[in-house]
Design a protein around this motif. Structure first.
Motif, PDB file in Angstrom:
ATOM      1  N   ASP A   1       0.888  -1.280   0.103  1.00 30.40           N
ATOM      2  CA  ASP A   1       0.233  -0.571  -0.093  1.00 30.40           C
ATOM      3  C   ASP A   1       1.101   1.595  -0.191  1.00 30.40           C
ATOM      4  N   GLN A   2       1.791   1.170   0.039  1.00 29.54           N
ATOM      5  CA  GLN A   2       2.723   2.629  -0.507  1.00 29.54           C
ATOM      6  C   GLN A   2       4.291   2.283  -1.429  1.00 29.54           C
TER       7      GLN A   2
ATOM      8  N   PRO B   1      -0.072   6.835   1.282  1.00 33.44           N
ATOM      9  CA  PRO B   1      -1.030   7.428   0.755  1.00 33.44           C
ATOM     10  C   PRO B   1      -1.575   8.527   1.461  1.00 33.44           C
ATOM     11  N   SER B   2      -1.481   8.884   2.370  1.00 30.68           N
ATOM     12  CA  SER B   2      -2.743   9.639   2.818  1.00 30.68           C
ATOM     13  C   SER B   2      -1.857  11.010   2.385  1.00 30.68           C
TER      14      SER B   2
ATOM     15  N   THR C   1      -0.242  -1.885   7.638  1.00 31.46           N
ATOM     16  CA  THR C   1      -1.097  -1.237   9.233  1.00 31.46           C
ATOM     17  C   THR C   1      -1.789  -2.762   9.709  1.00 31.46           C
TER      18      THR C   1
ATOM     19  N   TYR D   1      -5.177   1.740   6.385  1.00 30.80           N
ATOM     20  CA  TYR D   1      -3.565   3.103   6.356  1.00 30.80           C
ATOM     21  C   TYR D   1      -4.977   4.637   7.177  1.00 30.80           C
ATOM     22  N   HIS D   2      -6.039   4.864   6.361  1.00 30.71           N
ATOM     23  CA  HIS D   2      -6.784   6.116   6.544  1.00 30.71           C
ATOM     24  C   HIS D   2      -6.704   6.044   7.912  1.00 30.71           C
TER      25      HIS D   2
ATOM     26  N   LYS E   1      -4.322   5.834  10.644  1.00 29.42           N
ATOM     27  CA  LYS E   1      -3.623   6.896  11.103  1.00 29.42           C
ATOM     28  C   LYS E   1      -5.230   8.003  11.722  1.00 29.42           C
TER      29      LYS E   1
END
Lengths: 235, 314
Positions: free
Chosen positions: A16-17, A66-67, B270, B298-299, B302
């Motif tokens: 995911d990164q 990803p943010s 994660t 992931y969000h 966070k």
């Protein structure tokens, strides 16, 4: 003729990164030049959210946050930058001369390499120190250069059982590759010599002497010169 | 400022922060904490910025003499801990003073604990990070795991008025059987049945499990007939699951930069803390998720961390 270069970049999802971008399916100068040029252009234009760009033989790994960005944005950005490749001038490569004391206790496998190819040790040294090698990529351990351009007369397979300890500075051969161990580590390459030069110094502002794309030229030195340079480097 | 004296170092204790970025192209791995969640929690509890360096403690903990008035917090694996022979709890700030002896024992649950000190562990930054990369003898405390009699410094202490405590329902559990989520790729096209195998089988964590990677044991994962078993060396990501010649998966972690084996799936970021807390003998099962799902997890993570940070600093 098949150049190994892909017509279009091939994208692979590395978690995911991570986005892995392949530009070809061979280890050759053309493919590697494209990878390095893309790495340079990425550095110049660093798209938002890109943490790190890592060039290797034929692929580029983009590490992203990803943010801040996402895959679609990154792919679009990469394609846009690829269209501007012609604008980019690759900086001329540096050639770094690296002194090497061949054979003896520093090169325990040099006689095996010589025997394998029906050469004298002297011929091995000459064949190894003649070319200017291209650094295709750096990895495995800090500053370990994977060099292209080894004479076919020296291609030698890896050790059957890797050594648990290879001293830093060791110069080795593995198949069609040659390289140097900047830090001591385990390793399975045929060792033919050792350099007294400190190739990796984390305390220096620039810890490395070279980067991918530069050239390396080995210069044979005597044991006396080795000792002298080794002492100088300690200072 | 001298903060901690190492009386006994434990099995493998290193100084780590979030990691060293920007040098992978020179063969320097990111290093850094394996369990980022527990690391952030430890820093929050003592009021540190989120990237303050902490101690990463593995399996057997150190015994430390405290040399200054400060706050510490230990999170992550449950190890059993005493302060001057009195039991103390993890996941909360502890007020300590010079002469105190903090003894962190052995894991009861999980694998790695994180010790944060107010002001952060102060070692020189090397190439932008305080993380130890022992393989390259750089960063952290003299580029190596801690040893007896090492003297650890910390940054300026800011004593908090209120002793912070992590919400108990937010403390992760570390079961012996774990499910970790993974995205197919980067070389999922080299496999067909292999993908079914990895998502449908149980794998056991072998004894070869360290910061470089976790070797697993279980059903063999085969590449497609006619596909090469190795590829041109390429960069690796933490979480990449590599299939070497023996067809047993390895979860790559933070001390690797390139590799020439195919990677069938990649563990989502994660879930990397779950890998970090697994010990040899534990069972791992992989669950397939999409990239989109991974990003929304992931969000969420966070946001959760931000919410906890806000809550604790009130």
């Amino acid at each position: 003729m098949h150049s190994g270069l892909f017509e279009r970049a091939f994208f692979r999802i590395a978690g995911d990164q991570g986005l892995l971008v392949e530009y070809g399916d061979e280890i050759n100068l053309e493919v590697n030049t494209k990878v390095r040029t893309m790495a340079i252009i990425m550095k110049q234009y660093t798209p938002k959210g890109v943490i790190e760009t890592i060039p290797t033989y034929r692929s580029l790994l983009i590490v992203y946050d990803p943010s801040i960005t996402n895959l679609a944005k990154l792919q679009k950005e990469l394609q846009r930058l690829e269209e501007r490749l012609y604008e980019i001038q690759i900086p001329p490569p540096d050639t770094i001369e690296i002194p090497v004391c061949y054979g003896g206790e520093f090169g325990p496998d040099i006689e095996f390499v010589a025997e394998t190819h029906d050469l004298s040790v002297k011929e091995v040294i000459q064949l190894h120190s003649e070319p200017e090698y291209l650094i295709y990529m750096v990895g495995f351990t800090p500053g370990f250069p994977f060099l292209g351009g080894l004479s076919e007369k020296l291609h030698t397979s890896r050790l059957e059982t890797p050594r648990t300890f290879v001293p830093k500075g060791s110069v080795g051969i593995a198949n069609n590759q040659t390289g140097i161990y900047p830090v001591s580590s385990p390793g399975g390459w045929q060792l033919i010599g050792r350099s007294p030069i400190k190739l990796f110094a984390p305390e220096r502002p620039n810890p490395f002497l070279y980067q991918a794309g530069d050239h390396i030229k080995f210069k044979p030195i005597t044991l006396e010169e080795y000792s002298r340079l080794d002492k100088e480097d300690e200072k | 400022m001298d903060a901690l004296l190492i009386v006994t170092p434990g099995a493998y204790t290193t100084v780590q922060d979030k990691g060293r970025y920007g040098y992978q192209q020179m063969g320097v791995p990111v290093s850094g904490v394996l369990d980022a969640f527990a690391f952030y929690a430890a820093n929050m509890l003592v009021g540190n910025p989120d990237n303050a360096a902490a101690l990463e403690i593995t399996i057997v903990g150190p015994c430390l003499e405290i040399l200054t008035d400060t706050h510490i917090a230990v999170t992550g694996a449950e190890m059993g801990m005493t302060l001057n022979d009195q039991p103390v709890q993890g996941w909360k700030a502890i007020r300590v003073k010079p002469g105190d002896i903090l003894d962190i024992q052995q894991v009861k649950s999980g694998c790695r604990a994180y010790l944060a000190v107010s002001g952060g562990i102060d070692v020189p930054q090397v190439m932008g990070s305080r993380s130890t990369y022992a393989g390259g003898k750089l960063g952290g405390y003299k580029g190596r795991p801690l040893q007896e009699r090492d003297m650890i410094q910390c940054g300026e202490t800011k004593l908090l008025t209120k002793l912070r405590q992590f919400p108990s329902d937010m403390i992760p559990q570390y079961p012996l059987e774990i499910v970790i989520r993974a995205i197919p790729g980067p070389q999922n096209d080299f496999f067909h049945e292999g993908l079914d195998t990895i998502f449908q089988s149980d794998y056991m964590v072998s004894a070869k499990a360290d910061r470089m990677g976790y070797r697993l044991q279980g059903p063999k994962i085969k590449v497609l007939e006619g596909m090469p078993k190795s590829i041109i060396s390429e960069p690796t990501m933490p979480g990449g699951v590599q299939i070497p010649a023996d067809e047993q998966p390895i979860i790559l972690l933070v001390e690797q930069t390139v590799g020439g084996y195919t990677k069938i799936v990649t563990v989502i970021s994660t879930d990397l803390p779950k890998v970090a807390q697994a010990t040899p003998g534990d069972t791992i099962r992989f669950e397939k998720v999409t990239l989109g799902q991974a990003h929304s997890l992931y969000h969420d993570q966070k946001k959760l961390i931000q919410m906890l940070a806000d809550q604790l600093s009130e």
